[in-house]
Each structure stands twice: as C-alpha cells, then as structure tokens.
Design a protein around this motif. Structure first.
Motif, PDB file in Angstrom:
ATOM      1  N   ALA A 190     127.855  12.298   6.794  1.00 23.69           N
ATOM      2  CA  ALA A 190     129.145  11.775   7.242  1.00 23.69           C
ATOM      3  C   ALA A 190     130.017  11.384   6.061  1.00 23.69           C
ATOM      4  O   ALA A 190     131.141  11.842   5.924  1.00 23.69           O
ATOM      5  CB  ALA A 190     128.944  10.570   8.158  1.00 23.69           C
ATOM      6  N   MET A 271     112.576  11.656  -1.139  1.00 19.94           N
ATOM      7  CA  MET A 271     113.676  12.473  -1.652  1.00 19.94           C
ATOM      8  C   MET A 271     114.022  12.117  -3.094  1.00 19.94           C
ATOM      9  O   MET A 271     114.420  12.968  -3.880  1.00 19.94           O
ATOM     10  CB  MET A 271     114.916  12.321  -0.764  1.00 19.94           C
TER      11      MET A 271
ATOM     12  N   ASP B 627     114.501  23.818   4.261  1.00 21.55           N
ATOM     13  CA  ASP B 627     113.961  23.411   2.959  1.00 21.55           C
ATOM     14  C   ASP B 627     112.694  22.600   3.224  1.00 21.55           C
ATOM     15  O   ASP B 627     112.744  21.515   3.798  1.00 21.55           O
ATOM     16  CB  ASP B 627     115.020  22.567   2.242  1.00 21.55           C
ATOM     17  N   GLU B 629     110.889  20.866   1.439  1.00 21.59           N
ATOM     18  CA  GLU B 629     110.747  19.565   0.767  1.00 21.59           C
ATOM     19  C   GLU B 629     111.660  18.488   1.337  1.00 21.59           C
ATOM     20  O   GLU B 629     111.343  17.306   1.277  1.00 21.59           O
ATOM     21  CB  GLU B 629     111.085  19.712  -0.720  1.00 21.59           C
ATOM     22  N   THR B 630     112.834  18.914   1.831  1.00 23.37           N
ATOM     23  CA  THR B 630     113.825  17.919   2.239  1.00 23.37           C
ATOM     24  C   THR B 630     114.110  17.939   3.735  1.00 23.37           C
ATOM     25  O   THR B 630     114.692  16.997   4.261  1.00 23.37           O
ATOM     26  CB  THR B 630     115.171  18.179   1.530  1.00 23.37           C
ATOM     27  N   GLY B 631     113.766  19.026   4.419  1.00 26.49           N
ATOM     28  CA  GLY B 631     114.128  19.161   5.827  1.00 26.49           C
ATOM     29  C   GLY B 631     115.552  19.636   6.031  1.00 26.49           C
ATOM     30  O   GLY B 631     116.029  19.715   7.162  1.00 26.49           O
ATOM     31  N   PHE B 670     123.848  17.177  13.163  1.00 25.02           N
ATOM     32  CA  PHE B 670     123.969  15.768  12.757  1.00 25.02           C
ATOM     33  C   PHE B 670     124.776  14.831  13.635  1.00 25.02           C
ATOM     34  O   PHE B 670     124.689  13.631  13.473  1.00 25.02           O
ATOM     35  CB  PHE B 670     124.450  15.641  11.304  1.00 25.02           C
ATOM     36  N   ALA B 690     128.787  11.802  11.587  1.00 25.16           N
ATOM     37  CA  ALA B 690     129.004  13.014  10.787  1.00 25.16           C
ATOM     38  C   ALA B 690     129.587  14.127  11.643  1.00 25.16           C
ATOM     39  O   ALA B 690     128.965  14.568  12.596  1.00 25.16           O
ATOM     40  CB  ALA B 690     127.686  13.476  10.185  1.00 25.16           C
ATOM     41  N   ASP B 696     129.764  22.537   5.254  1.00 29.36           N
ATOM     42  CA  ASP B 696     128.634  22.723   6.163  1.00 29.36           C
ATOM     43  C   ASP B 696     128.710  24.056   6.917  1.00 29.36           C
ATOM     44  O   ASP B 696     127.781  24.414   7.634  1.00 29.36           O
ATOM     45  CB  ASP B 696     128.630  21.603   7.225  1.00 29.36           C
ATOM     46  N   LYS B 752     118.214  16.215  12.325  1.00 25.37           N
ATOM     47  CA  LYS B 752     118.473  15.501  11.075  1.00 25.37           C
ATOM     48  C   LYS B 752     117.393  15.858  10.063  1.00 25.37           C
ATOM     49  O   LYS B 752     116.249  16.116  10.416  1.00 25.37           O
ATOM     50  CB  LYS B 752     118.456  13.991  11.327  1.00 25.37           C
ATOM     51  N   ARG B 753     117.786  15.822   8.807  1.00 21.50           N
ATOM     52  CA  ARG B 753     116.860  16.241   7.753  1.00 21.50           C
ATOM     53  C   ARG B 753     115.561  15.459   7.816  1.00 21.50           C
ATOM     54  O   ARG B 753     114.481  16.024   7.699  1.00 21.50           O
ATOM     55  CB  ARG B 753     117.527  16.048   6.381  1.00 21.50           C
ATOM     56  N   GLU B 754     115.703  14.147   8.023  1.00 23.72           N
ATOM     57  CA  GLU B 754     114.481  13.344   8.000  1.00 23.72           C
ATOM     58  C   GLU B 754     113.536  13.718   9.142  1.00 23.72           C
ATOM     59  O   GLU B 754     112.321  13.692   8.989  1.00 23.72           O
ATOM     60  CB  GLU B 754     114.813  11.855   8.064  1.00 23.72           C
ATOM     61  N   TRP B 757     111.823  16.808   8.067  1.00 26.17           N
ATOM     62  CA  TRP B 757     110.928  16.468   6.952  1.00 26.17           C
ATOM     63  C   TRP B 757     109.660  15.806   7.475  1.00 26.17           C
ATOM     64  O   TRP B 757     108.554  16.119   7.032  1.00 26.17           O
ATOM     65  CB  TRP B 757     111.677  15.559   5.975  1.00 26.17           C
ATOM     66  N   GLU B 761     105.991  17.096   6.926  1.00 24.24           N
ATOM     67  CA  GLU B 761     105.040  16.249   6.227  1.00 24.24           C
ATOM     68  C   GLU B 761     103.786  16.012   7.074  1.00 24.24           C
ATOM     69  O   GLU B 761     102.664  16.143   6.604  1.00 24.24           O
ATOM     70  CB  GLU B 761     105.705  14.914   5.894  1.00 24.24           C
TER      71      GLU B 761
END
Lengths: 291, 765
Positions: A190, A271, B627, B629-631, B670, B690, B696, B752-754, B757, B761
C-alpha cells in the motif's frame, strides 16, 4: 483531508529560518518536500501551529565531491539524488536507494533532509546512510555540529536533532576501489515504504577478502540499524555466496522486529535475512566486477 | 478511434463537483461516529455553533420527520429493513455513521467546528464477524429485530440431493471473498442550490444514476420531482460505489433549501473508506458432486453475506446475482443455494465492479480446479467436458437464467493457443524439479450483464436514447446512461455517425443532466452500450426512415429505393442521383417541401426494454512464479480472450479489460478491508489499504472471439466488468497451481506474501 489552521513562514535564508525556529520553538515544524508532514497534517495527526518552509532558501540543494568526501544539501530531492551522475559513479548506493522511494511524484518533491529528519522507521534512506557511515550536519544559531548516522536515528520518528537545529547537510566518503554496494527492498504493497530494506556496501582487498563490510537495515525495527552481526561474519573473510548466506542469518540479531497487518515479526525477521543476503550478493558481484 | 473525452480531461478542462462553485456557497463537514455500536445520549453543539464562520449545526433530531430514510430498492422475501437516516437518530451502528453536520462559510472552518461538537455516546457491544452475528448469543445490530439475519433466499432445481447420492466423489471447499473498498479516484461530492424564484432545487452529485437519484431526493425531501434537477458532472470513477442514493445527497440538498444558500460537501478519502459502500464480503461453503469421468452433476452452496449495518440501494440483492451465476459456464444440471444475509456493525456492502458475479465466478472456477486436482485431470480438460456446446444456446440454467449465446470451447482454445499451454505445462514440470514454483491458472467465465430486463431489476432495466439532428446537420445524442469513464461519448458518437454516414466529430453525446436528458436508468452492470446504446441505435433508425422518406420525396422516387451514403442519401443503383445529408436535413427544418403528414424536425427518442440480460464470456490464462523465499507472486504472462459480442471500439474494450484485470489483481493479491472485533476499520486509508500500482501490473495480452448477442440489434454484450469477474480466479488458480507440489489445494485471498511464505515454510520448501 483538511488540516487545522497554521501560521506559515517562507524564509529566504538559513539565518532567517534559524531565527524563526528559535522564536517559535516546539510549536514549529520545518517544511521541506512535505511528503510526510502534509499528509499527517491533512489527517490531523500533526497539528503544528507554525510551518517554516525551507523551499525558498538558496544553497541547501547540492551534490558535491571534495577530496573523496561527498556532501549533499538537505533540500536535495530524491529525484536529484537518483539521477546524479556524480553519485552514480562515486557512491551508487544512494541513487539506487533513492530510486526505490515512493513514486515519481514523491521523488520529485521529497528531500533527503526531510526524509531523514522525519525518521520514519520504514523510510529507505536511513539504511543507505548507515551503510555509508554518513554524518549529518546539524545547524543552529549557535553553530554547527555533526552526528554520525548511527547516532542520528534515536527512535521511531525521533532523531538527534535538538530544538533550534536544522539538518543542513549529509556527508560521507566516496567508494574506494573494489567496492560494491546494493539496496534491496520488500515494499509495502500500500504505502511503498520498506517492510524490509537492506543497504549493503563492501570492499574487497587484493585477495578477495572483505576489508570493509557495512549493512544498514530499515523497516524491521523501530529505528534503522547496522547489522553488526552480519558484518562481523564477513569482515576479513573470503566472500562467497555460502558465507554471505550464513552471515545474513544474523540480520536481526539483537533486534525485536516490528509486526503489522502486512508482515508479522517472524516474517519480517525471515525477510531481513533474505534481503540482506540478496543485497550482499549483489554488492559482492559489483565489487568483483571492478577487478 | 481515440476517446473524445480525453483532450478535456487530460488538460484539466473537465468539471468535477469540486471544480464547481456558486456565489455565496457554504461548506458542510460531517461528524462521524468513532463507535461501531452505541446509543446517542446527548449532543452538545453549542461550542460549534459559536465558532467563527459557522452558519448551522444539524443533528439527527433536526431531521427527524423532515427527511425520509435512505432507500433500499432490493426486493427480497422477508427482508428486514432497519430505518436508515441521513444523520443518526438514537443509535449508531457502524464507525463512520454521520452524527452531525456543520455548515460554515469555508471548508476549513466547517471542519474545525466538527471537533467542537461534544457527543455523549453509550457504547454497546459490536459484532463484526457475520458467522458470530448469526449465533444466538451475538449482540444484535438492530434491537428491534430478533436476530441479525437480514434475509434468506434459496434456489433449488434439478434434484441436487439425488445427484449427490449418485456421485462418485464429492468435493468440498470454503471460500472467503474478502471485503473490498471501491476507492474511486474521485470521492463522492455534492453541491446543492435552491432557486426560490422558479422553485428549483439543483443538485450536482458524483453519481452513476442521476435520474434515479432525482426521484429519490424528491421523495426524501418531499419536493415535487419536477422541481428537482440532478446533474452528474464529470465523475471520476464509480465502480458501483456511486450506484447509490446516499444520505449526504439528501442532507446537502436539504441544507441548501433550509439555509437558502448553496452548500457543498466533498468527501475526504478517510470518509470514502469509512462511509462509501464496500464490496464483496461473502463466505461460500461449496460442495460439488462429480462422476469419475469428470462430469459435474450438482452444486450446493451456503452463501453467508456480510451486509454491514444498513441496506444501501442494492445491498441485499448483490448476493442473489452470485446465486444466478453460480454454475458459471458449465452444464451442471442440479443446484441448491441458500443465501443468508447478515447484519454486522460495519459499513454496508453493495455493488462493486462485477457485483455478485466475481464471487460466483471465483467459487465455481476455483471449484472446477479442485475437481481437476481431485480426479488428476487437466483443468482445461475438465472445463471443456462440462461446457454447454454451441448448439445448446440459448441455454437455460437451473438457476433460472438463459445464456443468450456462446461458444466457450472456441474461446478456451484460442486462449490456450495464445498462451502456449502445452509448452507451459512442460516448462512447469522442469522448474518444479529445480524447486521453482511456476503456476498456470485458467478462468473460463461467463457473466450476466446488460442489466437488464425490467422484470429482473428493482427500478426498471430499460434505457432511453434520443437522437436530434440539428438544422446544420450536426447531431446531439441524449442518453439516459451516465458514463463516468467508460467512454460512451466516443462509442455512441461512432454508432450514430456510422448509421447516418457522417463524421463522429459531428456528433455530441449529452448525459447526466436530468433537465437535458429524458428519464434514464444510468450506468452500471455493463449496461450502457447494450441497453442505452440500443435505445439510441433504434432512435437513429427512426430518423433514417424519416430522412429516406424525405429524400425520396425530394428526388421523386420511392423512399424504399433510398439508402444512406457518405454524407448523402442516394438512390440505390444510381450513385449520381442523390441529395446531400445537409440538404435533406435542412428540408426537414425549413419544412416547405415536406411529404404529406410528415412532421417537421429531426428528433427521435426510444425507450428500449431488453428481452434478456446478455452473457459475455471468455477464457483467461495467468502464469505466475512464486518466489520461494519471500512468497512474492510474479505474474509472468496474462492472456485474456474475451467475447463481448460485436465490438464498437476495440480501444475502449481493451481498456475495460485491462482495468478490470488490474482491479481483480488487487483483490487476488492484496486488497482487504480489515475491521477489528470492535468494528474499527484498520485499513482506513491508502497507506494501509493496497490498491494496485502501475508497478504491480503485468503486460496484458488481449484477444477476442465474437459471438453476437441475439438480445439487441447491435449484437453487443458489454465488457465493463468482465476483467474483474474473470481475473481473480485466474490469478488464484495460478498461484495454487504453482504450489501444487507442496500439496496446497486452496489459499485464502488476498494472496499476501506472508501467507504464501508461511505455506512454503511449513511444507519445507
């Protein structure tokens, strides 16, 4: 988005600005690019009685090199930093970082000094300033003093600036030979601020060992910090991907990561390690290219 | 052809509500509740009234019995309708509910005075989770009702229970379609002025429905409708959020009449987040009965919709569209749907781009992928197997709608070819082996648009169109549609110009002013071209007939032998025997050489009532890499093949598809309106909520197939929402597909990336 009323001054010289600041004290806020302050005022999260606009003061916007030291005026915009040929040659970490700030409009108005003085814990510049071992020049009616970046950032939205002081300049050493640097960032979807932002700079000696390694991290903790655990793991070592990965695991040692809707503390910590590794790997590649 | 609207908009020459100012204008600022649920004990406005520049401070007590309630047009059996006033009276039911309004001579002073109003609230327990709200122990949003269930609506057809018994497998999944905030670039705004001489109330509002708004303002203020004029000036986007009648619209109009001075109110972005309708917010518990060979026999769904605290114009009706479209583009013979609408202490939901159809498409497109996964089949194959064939159209669905025309296989085939589907699958296998997560997502969608036949619409589904050829041969079109970014000033001019054999530059399209344009319904539900455009198209046919008759008279030939040429009317087969367009037009106005019983002038109006909705469709293919590693999700390719019937302006169609896909991407990746359990909106501004940024957005490859609609003479369907409807499941399907090696079968939006991830994980990537 209607701010409360305020008094507005547009001094023409630094002396005049310092006088106004001394006179109005803590009731006054300095206005630089306005890209953090004005949104806060519109939401009435900030209601300063007085605004002192630094925009009409000549001589606060410059990028110079003198004997291997680079100095940048506090009113230099992000766009000017981003596009500076001198910086791209002599300290490319800073323009690379500037290019990651906000969007074009923000970079055209926002200033180096404004961003640093605001001390948003997710701002991009602080990571680079820490990695560059920069000094901040603070000017008041009493004169000037310098504070190293590490001591300038005190806490969330809090700096070493004292009442009556204006941040006027940032100084640091240009890259020495066989130096590489990189800024890597996971942006908030955002706000565009850094969830994690890592600035790395390293110098190789003739044998490929790290003779200087610095890593600045923003977005992760209430204030930006030097990842000293990472640096120690690499200093004097032969640098390669494996060693960098190992050292990067220390990115949040001694730090309590922030947690919010976009990223929990656990995710931020993970991260921080990933982006530290990526920044260092990129920096190493660039240093090696210089042969 | 490029948009006629753009030169003025790009140069800043457009006039939005906030660009308008009237002499003596006052400004309104609204005090909104900080509590999600409370009793209003006492309001002390004395300090605000004494503040500099303040003209009036109005509270709910002042409008009790004076202003009517905010209307809900949706008709559902046993719908509970709580009274909903422009200013709260007695009770507060969501954060952001208007409590008082300050009117001052300047917008800053009005805003300052808002802080001086003292309100004594008695906070009450709030409920924000729709499932908790249905529990017996839940606080009630409205005390007068015995529970928080606002409505219950069911569809059952084709013996679903029997089909489930015959099934080889039953596939179940729960989908959460999160709450979204429309975020039109221009927030809402109202300017109202009362002229006591002609007794005319003029209201400028950033709205999608000027005529319906006029009718409702007249009713709420108890003013004769002919004394109300509503103007929608330039409108900076709506996405459904301005397909409504808001309390502020009536309130500002009332204040202008009461105070005898023009009053303006501009919504702040913060208010836009809190108090303009939200979208989606559904829980869908879905199960499908399938045969081992891939045939889907039946679908059951329990749909729980969080409607928020009050109904806005169409609030409870939106999930019924989900119900009607729930079987998607598949021939599924049996269905059972139970939709429960629930009150919570949140802002109302209502139409947001796609309005009910994105939810349907999401759940069926995700479900079909799950069936493929369960049966070990390719998702493209399962889709093909369950499509109705071209010969099946018009196709009647068990949910009770009739798909007008379609060729779903052709569209899917084209999309797969463009994407290089086979090669992508091979590439995917290779990358998976390297520990990289490439995913390919399909969405074959159909949607309901061109809303719609009046029988299925709460306030009429027709549209008006007037074409007037002026004495100089220039043409003025009046449309009841109310474009606010869609570009009909361009496409309508193209149609009329083509029909009359003149340049589009000679045509102007007027809309949005109830005093200039005959009554119309407005722009929403991808209806403007298929319904409004058709009205105009039919009106221009009337004029063509008239022109031909007159030209025949002037040329001394049977009008049947006259045809339209470029800038002239020509005798068929005799290209030299003609009258110029202008000559004929002038003859109609000068009126000296008219045929017998021929009305002078050249103006025609049509009110077009469509016989059905239209059902555009398409196939989208999304290719992502996650990705590890990061999601982070990287969209590598996006291929959209859409079929919206005949196309008038390809640039506008592509633009709608692009914009729709970007909005869908926001929901997929998002966007999420988050309230805490006390009813505080945690994502209350653009720093937290967002929406997609330029960086994006992937490159979007568009293509089309053309299956004309039989519902209207132009054969057009509508494309305003297609991208939003199609793309959300395409993106989510791609991401879930990418993580298939980890045993992932579903991921809750937003991706969301997390969230990704954590999956990576946990499963030891």
């Amino acid at each position: 988005m209607i701010p409360a009323s305020f008094e507005y001054f547009a001094p023409r010289s630094l002396e005049e600005a310092l006088q106004l600041l001394a006179h109005h004290g803590t009731e006054a806020k300095l206005l630089a690019g306005g890209h953090s302050l004005l949104p806060m005022m519109k939401l009435r999260l900030a209601t300063p009685r007085t605004l002192i606009d630094l925009g009409r003061i000549r001589g606060l916007s410059y990028i110079r090199e003198d004997g291997g030291r680079i100095s940048i005026g506090a009113m230099t915009t992000h766009a000017e930093v981003e596009s500076s040929e001198l910086l791209r040659r002599r300290a490319p970490l800073l323009p690379e970082t500037a290019a990651e700030i906000g969007d074009v409009q923000v970079r055209n108005r926002g200033t180096l000094g404004g961003s640093l003085a605001h001390a948003d814990p997710a701002a991009d510049y602080p990571a680079a300033l820490l990695a560059l071992d920069a000094e901040c020049v603070l000017t008041s009616q009493k004169g000037t003093r310098t504070v190293v970046a590490k001591d300038f950032f005190v806490d969330m939205l809090t700096t070493a600036l004292q009442a009556g002081e204006i941040l006027t300049e940032v100084r640091f050493a240009a890259d020495s030979p066989r130096t590489g640097s990189a800024y890597r960032k996971l942006h908030h979807p955002a706000s565009g601020f850094a969830i994690v932002g890592v600035a790395a700079r390293l110098t190789l000696d003739a044998t490929g060992k790290g003779s200087a390694v610095s890593v600045g991290i923003t977005g992760v903790a209430p204030k930006p910090y030097r990842a000293t655990g990472v640096e120690r793991g690499l200093l004097g070592q032969t640098l390669d991907a494996k060693r960098i990965a190992e050292a990067s695991a220390q990115a949040t040692r001694g730090v309590e990561p922030l947690s919010d809707l976009q990223a929990s503390a656990r995710y931020r910590a993970a991260m921080a390690a990933v982006f530290t590794r990526r920044a260092l790997a990129a920096a190493l590649g660039r240093a090696q290219k210089q042969g | 052809m490029k948009r006629k609207e753009d030169p003025r908009l790009i140069q800043g020459l457009g006039h939005y509500v906030d660009d308008l100012s009237l002499p003596g204008q006052l400004y309104a600022a609204i005090l909104r509740s900080p509590h999600a649920h409370a009793r209003l004990r006492k309001i002390d406005r004395s300090a605000a009234e004494r503040a500099a520049g303040v003209v009036a401070v109005i509270t709910g007590e002042d409008i009790r019995g004076v202003l009517g309630t905010i209307p809900v047009a949706a008709a559902l059996p046993e719908l509970k309708v709580p009274p909903h006033y422009p200013l709260a009276i007695d009770n507060i039911c969501y954060v952001g509910e208007p409590v008082a309004v300050v009117v001052a001579d300047d917008r800053y002073r009005a805003r300052d005075a808002v802080d001086l109003i003292e309100v004594d609230y008695e906070p009450l327990p709030a409920v924000t989770d729709p499932e908790k709200a249905l529990e017996k122990s839940s606080p009630r949003v409205h005390e007068q009702f015995k529970d928080n269930q606002a409505c219950l609506w069911k569809i059952e057809a084709g013996f679903p229970d029997r089909a489930f018994k015959k099934a080889d497998r039953i596939v179940r999944q729960r989908f959460l379609n999160q709450r979204l905030i429309p975020v039109a670039m221009e927030p809402r705004g109202v300017l109202a002025s009362y002229d006591p001489g002609p007794e005319l109330l003029t209201v400028w509002s950033s709205t999608q429905i000027p005529h319906l708004l006029r009718t409702q303002i007249a009713a709420m203020l108890n003013v004769p409708e002919m004394r109300v004029r509503v103007i929608a000036p330039e409108v900076g986007g709506g996405f459904g959020s301005k397909l409504n009648v808001y309390g502020e619209e009536a309130l500002v109009a009332h204040l202008a009449m009461k105070l005898g001075r023009p009053v303006k109110w501009m919504e702040t972005r913060r208010e836009n987040f809190l108090a303009t309708i939200h979208g989606r917010d559904q829980i869908d518990d879905v199960e499908v009965a399938v045969k081992q060979d891939g045939r889907i026999l039946a679908l059951k769904c329990r749909l729980t919709a969080d409607l928020g605290a009050y109904h806005q114009l169409l609030t409870p009706a939106i999930p019924t569209l989900t119900g009607l479209l729930m079987l998607g583009c598949y021939k599924i013979p049996a269905v059972k749907i139970e939709y429960v609408g629930v009150f919570t202490n949140k802002m109302a939901t209502d139409a947001y781009r796609g309005a009910g159809r994105p939810e349907a498409t999401y759940l069926i497109e995700r479900m079909v992928d799950l069936v493929a996964l369960e049966l070990g089949k390719d998702p493209a194959e399962i889709r093909r197997q369950n499509f109705p064939k071209p010969k099946d159209f018009p196709y009647s669905t068990p949910t009770g709608v009739i798909y007008d025309s379609g060729n779903y296989e052709a569209t899917l085939k084209k999309a797969l070819e463009l994407a290089g589907y086979k090669k992508l699958r091979e590439e995917q296998k290779k990358l998976w082996k390297q520990g990289r997560y490439l995913g390919i997502g399909l969405s074959t969608y159909v949607e309901i648009c061109a809303m719609g036949p009046s029988s299925a619409m709460p306030a009429g589904g027709w549209e008006s169109g007037t074409v007037r050829i002026e004495p100089t041969g220039k043409v003025t079109v009046l449309t009841g549609a109310s474009p606010h970014g869609q570009g009909q000033e361009t496409s309508f001019a193209q149609v009329v110009a083509d029909e009359l054999g003149i340049s589009p530059d000679s045509v102007i399209v007027i809309h949005g002013d109830t005093q200039a344009v005959p009554y119309g319904i407005g722009t929403f539900g991808s209806r403007a071209t298929a319904v409004g455009g058709t009205a105009m198209f039919l009106a221009v046919q009337k004029l063509k007939d008239k022109l031909k008759r007159l030209a025949g008279h002037l040329l001394g030939v049977d009008p049947k032998r006259i045809e339209m040429g470029e800038g002239k009317l020509v005798v068929k087969g005799k290209p030299k025997k003609s009258k110029s367009f202008l000559e004929v037009v002038q003859a109609a106005y000068v009126a000296k050489t008219l045929p017998p019983n021929f009305e002078p002038g050249l103006e025609a109006t049509t009110f077009f009532e469509p016989s059905n909705f239209t059902f555009p469709f398409g196939a989208h293919v999304c290719v992502v890499e996650v990705d590890a590693e990061t999601g982070d999700v990287h969209i590598l390719r996006y291929v959209a093949v859409d079929d919206c019937g005949n196309v008038i302006n390809p640039l506008l169609v592509d633009g709608q598809v692009h914009g729709g896909i970007v909005q869908a991407l926001g929901q997929a990746l998002f966007e999420e309106a988050v309230y805490d359990e006390n009813g505080q909106l945690l994502t209350g501004e653009l720093m937290d909520y967002a929406i997609p940024r330029a960086w994006d957005v992937p490159r979007i490859e568009t293509a089309r197939t053309v299956t004309p609609s039989p519902v209207n003479p132009m054969g057009v369907k509508g494309v305003g929402e297609a991208g939003t409807i199609a793309a959300t499941p395409a993106i989510v399907n791609a991401v879930v597909d990418a993580l298939r090696p980890l045993g992932v079968r579903d991921i809750q939006m937003p991706l969301k990336r997390e969230r990704l991830w954590a999956l990576l994980e946990a499963r030891g990537s």
